[in-house]
Design a protein around this motif. Structure first.
Motif, PDB file in Angstrom:
ATOM      1  N   SER A   1       1.764 -24.086 -11.934  1.00 19.93           N
ATOM      2  CA  SER A   1       1.883 -22.643 -12.121  1.00 19.93           C
ATOM      3  C   SER A   1       0.538 -22.045 -12.502  1.00 19.93           C
ATOM      4  O   SER A   1       0.248 -20.899 -12.209  1.00 19.93           O
ATOM      5  CB  SER A   1       2.889 -22.334 -13.236  1.00 19.93           C
ATOM      6  OG  SER A   1       4.052 -23.082 -13.085  1.00 19.93           O
ATOM      7  N   ALA A   2      -0.276 -22.823 -13.204  1.00 21.58           N
ATOM      8  CA  ALA A   2      -1.605 -22.358 -13.583  1.00 21.58           C
ATOM      9  C   ALA A   2      -2.491 -23.574 -13.802  1.00 21.58           C
ATOM     10  O   ALA A   2      -1.988 -24.698 -13.897  1.00 21.58           O
ATOM     11  CB  ALA A   2      -1.542 -21.522 -14.860  1.00 21.58           C
ATOM     12  N   GLY A   3      -3.801 -23.361 -13.885  1.00 15.34           N
ATOM     13  CA  GLY A   3      -4.712 -24.466 -14.123  1.00 15.34           C
ATOM     14  C   GLY A   3      -5.219 -25.041 -12.815  1.00 15.34           C
ATOM     15  O   GLY A   3      -4.883 -24.564 -11.731  1.00 15.34           O
ATOM     16  N   GLU A   4      -6.017 -26.088 -12.944  1.00 14.67           N
ATOM     17  CA  GLU A   4      -6.769 -26.555 -11.780  1.00 14.67           C
ATOM     18  C   GLU A   4      -6.749 -28.075 -11.717  1.00 14.67           C
ATOM     19  O   GLU A   4      -6.732 -28.760 -12.738  1.00 14.67           O
ATOM     20  CB  GLU A   4      -8.202 -26.077 -11.919  1.00 14.67           C
ATOM     21  CG  GLU A   4      -8.931 -25.922 -10.617  1.00 14.67           C
ATOM     22  CD  GLU A   4     -10.286 -25.274 -10.857  1.00 14.67           C
ATOM     23  OE1 GLU A   4     -10.414 -24.088 -10.549  1.00 14.67           O
ATOM     24  OE2 GLU A   4     -11.185 -25.970 -11.376  1.00 14.67           O
ATOM     25  N   LEU A   5      -6.748 -28.575 -10.497  1.00 13.03           N
ATOM     26  CA  LEU A   5      -6.922 -29.999 -10.229  1.00 13.03           C
ATOM     27  C   LEU A   5      -8.315 -30.164  -9.635  1.00 13.03           C
ATOM     28  O   LEU A   5      -8.685 -29.420  -8.730  1.00 13.03           O
ATOM     29  CB  LEU A   5      -5.904 -30.451  -9.176  1.00 13.03           C
ATOM     30  CG  LEU A   5      -4.608 -31.136  -9.586  1.00 13.03           C
ATOM     31  CD1 LEU A   5      -3.847 -31.502  -8.332  1.00 13.03           C
ATOM     32  CD2 LEU A   5      -4.877 -32.364 -10.410  1.00 13.03           C
ATOM     33  N   ARG A   6      -9.092 -31.123 -10.143  1.00 11.65           N
ATOM     34  CA  ARG A   6     -10.407 -31.369  -9.547  1.00 11.65           C
ATOM     35  C   ARG A   6     -10.478 -32.812  -9.097  1.00 11.65           C
ATOM     36  O   ARG A   6     -10.121 -33.722  -9.849  1.00 11.65           O
ATOM     37  CB  ARG A   6     -11.518 -31.085 -10.534  1.00 11.65           C
ATOM     38  CG  ARG A   6     -11.679 -29.609 -10.795  1.00 11.65           C
ATOM     39  CD  ARG A   6     -12.889 -29.329 -11.654  1.00 11.65           C
ATOM     40  NE  ARG A   6     -12.753 -27.990 -12.208  1.00 11.65           N
ATOM     41  CZ  ARG A   6     -13.217 -27.629 -13.394  1.00 11.65           C
ATOM     42  NH1 ARG A   6     -13.855 -28.499 -14.145  1.00 11.65           N
ATOM     43  NH2 ARG A   6     -13.070 -26.394 -13.816  1.00 11.65           N
ATOM     44  N   TRP A   7     -10.927 -33.006  -7.881  1.00 10.89           N
ATOM     45  CA  TRP A   7     -11.095 -34.340  -7.312  1.00 10.89           C
ATOM     46  C   TRP A   7     -12.584 -34.543  -7.105  1.00 10.89           C
ATOM     47  O   TRP A   7     -13.202 -33.803  -6.373  1.00 10.89           O
ATOM     48  CB  TRP A   7     -10.337 -34.445  -5.991  1.00 10.89           C
ATOM     49  CG  TRP A   7     -10.457 -35.776  -5.310  1.00 10.89           C
ATOM     50  CD1 TRP A   7     -11.167 -36.040  -4.180  1.00 10.89           C
ATOM     51  CD2 TRP A   7      -9.863 -37.009  -5.693  1.00 10.89           C
ATOM     52  NE1 TRP A   7     -11.044 -37.354  -3.828  1.00 10.89           N
ATOM     53  CE2 TRP A   7     -10.251 -37.981  -4.744  1.00 10.89           C
ATOM     54  CE3 TRP A   7      -9.036 -37.398  -6.766  1.00 10.89           C
ATOM     55  CZ2 TRP A   7      -9.845 -39.317  -4.825  1.00 10.89           C
ATOM     56  CZ3 TRP A   7      -8.636 -38.720  -6.829  1.00 10.89           C
ATOM     57  CH2 TRP A   7      -9.042 -39.663  -5.869  1.00 10.89           C
TER      58      TRP A   7
END
Lengths: 363, 530
Positions: B76-82
């Motif tokens: 719903s919010a926030g970030e995924l970083r690869w």
């Protein structure tokens, strides 16, 4: 934006109550469209279907007369459906009940037989309906045959048996070769409640059936058994309830009620045995059962409503030349919407923006 | 990179001292379901060559978090970083393309297909079946995960099935592998073999996110642990520097109640006896019970260990009477031969049963608790009179169970499905214990239950034994059996080993039995298994 169905934590009691109303509303909208396509004024048509019959005493009585078999059959069907047993053949059980009860009426015709005749006919009708319903139930329990198919197929067997009897052995000799038995004797006839009216004792019996089902389902261990076997079969087995025995029982009870409705119809409003004694009561009762939420009181209301569509359909045919088959379309659309709206009891609509779509995944 | 524990409350999130970028990072990851926040602003860093534990009780948000990382759920919010780049995953296929693999707790395998066919079905791409089979054999050999590609899955043990899932994930050469409670279904020895594989993957520079609530295991295997509670990150720490008790405290939020050791045990007369019980399976892939014999006395708890699927469910069905057997003398409850009697009859004799599956077996999910009290309570007692249900009595059972077992629920009489797993289990166990059973047969009493509820349930079982009841407890959790059972037997391939007294039942011995080895001194022909 995307519309998704989301599971509710608990079943919504509110929606369970209003879902039939939503379904009726949607049906009215759809039917209005259909009337427009047929070139009829939708308001006039809806008036003929649902308002006009409520305005005179004859039609009101006729609604009760039509609702009587619908409610009795639907109560029996609701017991089956709650227990996850799918009796689709109530129409056949209705006809067999009518045939078995009529056998007594035909055999005692013109004799000095006393007041035992009508009770005997009712018993015979109920017993025959129960036995006839036990055929698909036993096939299901013993051989695993789908009771949906077998119970449906037995409808046609019953229909043809009735046809054979009234054209052959039971035909009224003084009936100008019409396929019908002679009019039943007064002792073989269900008495009317209002002198000169059409409302008969069957309506009282239907109300007693509703009350009985209400008590059984809500207050007794047998009613609990029926509900839990349908709702959670494995938990029911853990509870010590035998699903196979329950299939036999619910089929027998629903068959008995359908058979009883059949003989009451023949010994009451019709007065003799003939083909076409049912305008599809056994099938319409399926709609009644679901529209009534498989709840006895709901079924009583739904039965009166569906009876209204029967009477309204006849009125619309007379006054507006709308084909009688449109009534069946009306009923079919109604069942469709009822089943669709039922998903709202366990699910709810939710608007989701495209960026946060919900993917339902494994695990 | 090893740091002492940082509590979120007193230390602000710090940049990791290791140079470079983490393989995977979540920044303020949040997932809401309506008003419910499953994940609340979670920051997580996974580095290459790291085994990272994700700890938390049921409902802490572990599953939601890993499903988000695997692309099954959109945050719903926030970030995924690869590798430092912000990403938005459209689904698991994209996650797999990046190099994220996942092994689920519940396998998705087709029983009637072979190992190779199952693997081929799970792979994207256009590799030929022959090439897949060859590569499967290669990967399995490389990592020491023996698998015959041509065997059909239904013939395999749970451990072997898990190998299929792991090999399937490894065949995609993932940089990052998520494992959801992988040892829950393994024997101690099988778990050891798995750890060797995981250490090897770590040495190859792959990262592993390891979900578990077996704390000793985490301490042994993992370099870093992140603890979730109530959807929030509580801490990230080095589990090797923590004690199991301190980890448990962070997971639960309060001190976990220790189960009181049992007092003076008064073993009385045999209350449940099983004589040479044989039962063919219900379905073609089921397990047949062979020559099961046991004797259980009042005041005693007999534990049955074993890997799932070795006949525990079949034994439960036979003991409970859900599947009665022909020979009455096969099962004797309080001196009465009742093999042929129904479950209701056996309840009337004073037996009570708690199945493994709470929802759908132990309870009807969409029925109220009072109705679920009636489900087993109708057999005896005052809930039913002349066929009529005494609604007040059913509600009273709900209230008593609620009070005695601290069942938390939103209203007095909700639907069973609306309770959390732990609270529903407390209700199900409480419902049976309140009937004061002479014999209680329990399957997996604390499966998937939070630590607080598990302690209450185990204590209740011990108390019941103290009152003179005979308890048969089947569990895959050896620690649980060690804690409460007086004797422990092992089920393997539908056979039951002789019961070992707790003092002799070491993890090693039980582990060997769970893997099918016979106990020394026992007739090998009898114990060899099917």
């Amino acid at each position: 934006m995307q519309l998704v169905l989301e599971k509710r934590a608990e079943r919504s009691q509110t929606i369970a109550l209003i879902s039939p109303l939503i379904a009726i509303g949607l049906t009215i909208v759809t039917m209005s469209l259909l009337f427009v396509i047929l070139g009829k004024n939708p308001l006039a048509a809806l008036d003929a279907y649902s308002i006009a019959p409520l305005t005179d005493s004859y039609s009101l009585q006729e609604i009760a007369v039509k609702a009587t078999p619908l409610v009795m059959i639907a109560i029996g069907l609701s017991l089956c459906y709650l227990a996850n047993a799918w009796n689709i053949g109530a129409e056949g059980q209705f006809l067999i009940g009518a045939v078995a009860g009529s056998w007594i009426a035909v055999k005692t015709q013109g004799t000095e037989a006393g007041h035992w005749v009508l009770p005997a006919m009712l018993l015979a009708g109920a017993a025959a309906g129960a036995l006839y319903a036990l055929i698909p139930a036993l096939c299901r329990v013993k051989f695993g045959a789908s009771e949906i198919l077998t119970s449906l197929m037995l409808v046609y067997v019953a229909d043809l048996l009735l046809d054979y009897l009234v054209r052959g052995p039971w035909r009224d000799p003084a009936g100008f070769n019409f396929p019908t038995t002679a009019e039943f004797d007064p002792v073989a006839t269900v008495p009317v409640l209002i002198e000169g009216g059409r409302l008969h004792l069957g309506a009282i019996i239907a109300l007693l059936v509703v009350a009985g089902a209400f008590i059984v389902l809500g207050r007794t261990i047998k009613g609990f058994e029926i509900r839990v076997v349908g709702a959670a079969p494995r938990a029911a087995r853990f509870g010590g309830f035998n699903a196979d025995q329950l299939i036999l029982l619910t089929f027998a009870v629903s068959g008995a009620l359908a058979g009883l409705a059949g003989i009451i119809e023949v010994a009451g409003p019709v007065g003799h045995l003939q083909p076409g004694i049912s305008p599809g009561y056994g099938f319409t009762a399926i709609i009644v059962a679901f529209l009534g939420r498989l709840n006895p009181v709901g079924i009583l209301i739904a039965g009166l409503f569906l009876a209204l569509t029967f009477i309204g359909g006849e009125q619309a045919q007379i006054t507006m030349k709308i084909p009688l088959d449109v009534t069946k379309v009306f009923q079919g659309i109604l069942l469709f919407y009822v089943l669709a709206c039922d998903s709202l009891i366990l699910y709810r609509f939710r608007l989701i923006s495209a960026s946060r779509q919900v993917h339902r995944g494994a695990g | 990179m090893i740091k002492p524990c940082q509590r979120m409350s007193d230390v602000p999130p710090v940049v990791s001292p290791v140079r470079g970028t983490p393989l995977l990072q979540t920044v303020g990851l949040t997932k809401r379901y309506g008003d419910f926040v499953a994940n609340d602003s979670i920051d997580l860093e996974i580095w290459p060559g790291q085994i990272h534990a994700l700890l938390g009780e049921n409902g802490a948000g572990k599953s939601t978090l890993v499903k988000t990382i695997y692309g099954l759920i959109q945050p719903s919010a926030g970030e995924l970083r690869w590798q430092g780049q912000a990403i938005a995953l459209s689904g698991p296929a994209q996650a797999r393309d990046l190099g994220i693999g996942m092994v689920f707790q519940h396998f998705s395998l087709f029983d009637n297909l072979t190992v190779a066919e199952n693997v081929a079905l799970g792979l994207d791409g256009k590799e030929s079946f022959k090439a897949i089979s060859a590569r499967l054999a290669q990967v399995a050999r490389d990592y020491g995960l023996p698998l015959d590609p041509k065997r059909e899955v239904w013939q395999l043990s749970v451990g072997e099935r898990q190998r299929i899932e792991i090999v399937r994930a490894l065949m995609q050469n993932p940089k990052f592998l998520i494992l959801d409670e992988p040892t829950a279904v393994l024997t101690p020895q099988e778990a050891d073999q798995l750890f060797v594989v995981l250490e090897r993957l770590k040495a190859e520079g792959r990262a592993i996110l390891y979900i578990s609530h077996k704390l000793e295991e985490v301490k042994r295997l993992c370099d870093t642990a992140t603890i979730l509670r109530g959807g929030r990150k509580i801490a990230t720490c080095n589990p090797k520097l923590e004690t199991a008790a301190s980890l448990a405290r962070m997971m639960v939020g309060t001190e976990v109640k220790e189960v009181k050791p049992r007092g003076e045990r008064r073993i009385t007369v045999p209350r449940l006896v099983v004589n040479d019980l044989n039962l063919p399976p219900d379905d073609p892939h089921g397990v047949s019970l062979q020559h099961i014999s046991l004797e259980l006395k009042g005041g005693e708890i007999l534990g049955i260990a074993g890997v799932a699927g070795n006949g525990q469910d079949e034994l439960f069905a036979a003991l409970s009477g859900e599947r009665p057997v022909k020979e009455p003398g096969n099962i004797i409850i309080d001196g009465i031969a009742c093999g042929h009697l129904s479950i209701t009859h056996r309840r009337k004799l004073g037996a009570a049963f708690v199945p493994e599956e709470r929802l759908g077996h132990g309870t009807a999910p969409r029925m109220r608790l009072s109705e679920n009290a009636l489900l087993t309570g109708h057999a005896a007692g005052d809930m039913v009179r002349h066929g009529f249900v005494n609604a007040a009595a059913t509600l009273q059972t709900v209230d008593r169970a609620t009070q005695a077992f601290d069942v938390r629920k939103a209203k007095r009489d909700p639907e069973a499905a609306s309770l959390s797993g732990g609270n529903l289990q407390k209700f199900v166990v409480g419902r049976e214990i309140l009937r004061n059973p002479a014999v209680l047969v329990v399957n997996q009493p604390t499966w998937g239950v939070d630590a607080g509820a598990a302690a209450i349930i185990r204590q209740a079982l011990l108390d019941l034994a103290d009152q003179g009841a005979a308890l048969l407890v089947t569990s895959q959790d050896l620690d649980e059996l060690m804690e409460i059972a007086d004797r422990i037997a092992v089920m393997f391939h539908g056979q039951l080993s002789a019961a070992l007294p707790r003092s002799e039942a070491t993890r090693e011995r039980l582990g060997l039995l769970m893997g099918g080895s016979s106990i020394d001194g026992k007739d090998p022909a009898h114990a060899a298994g099917a």
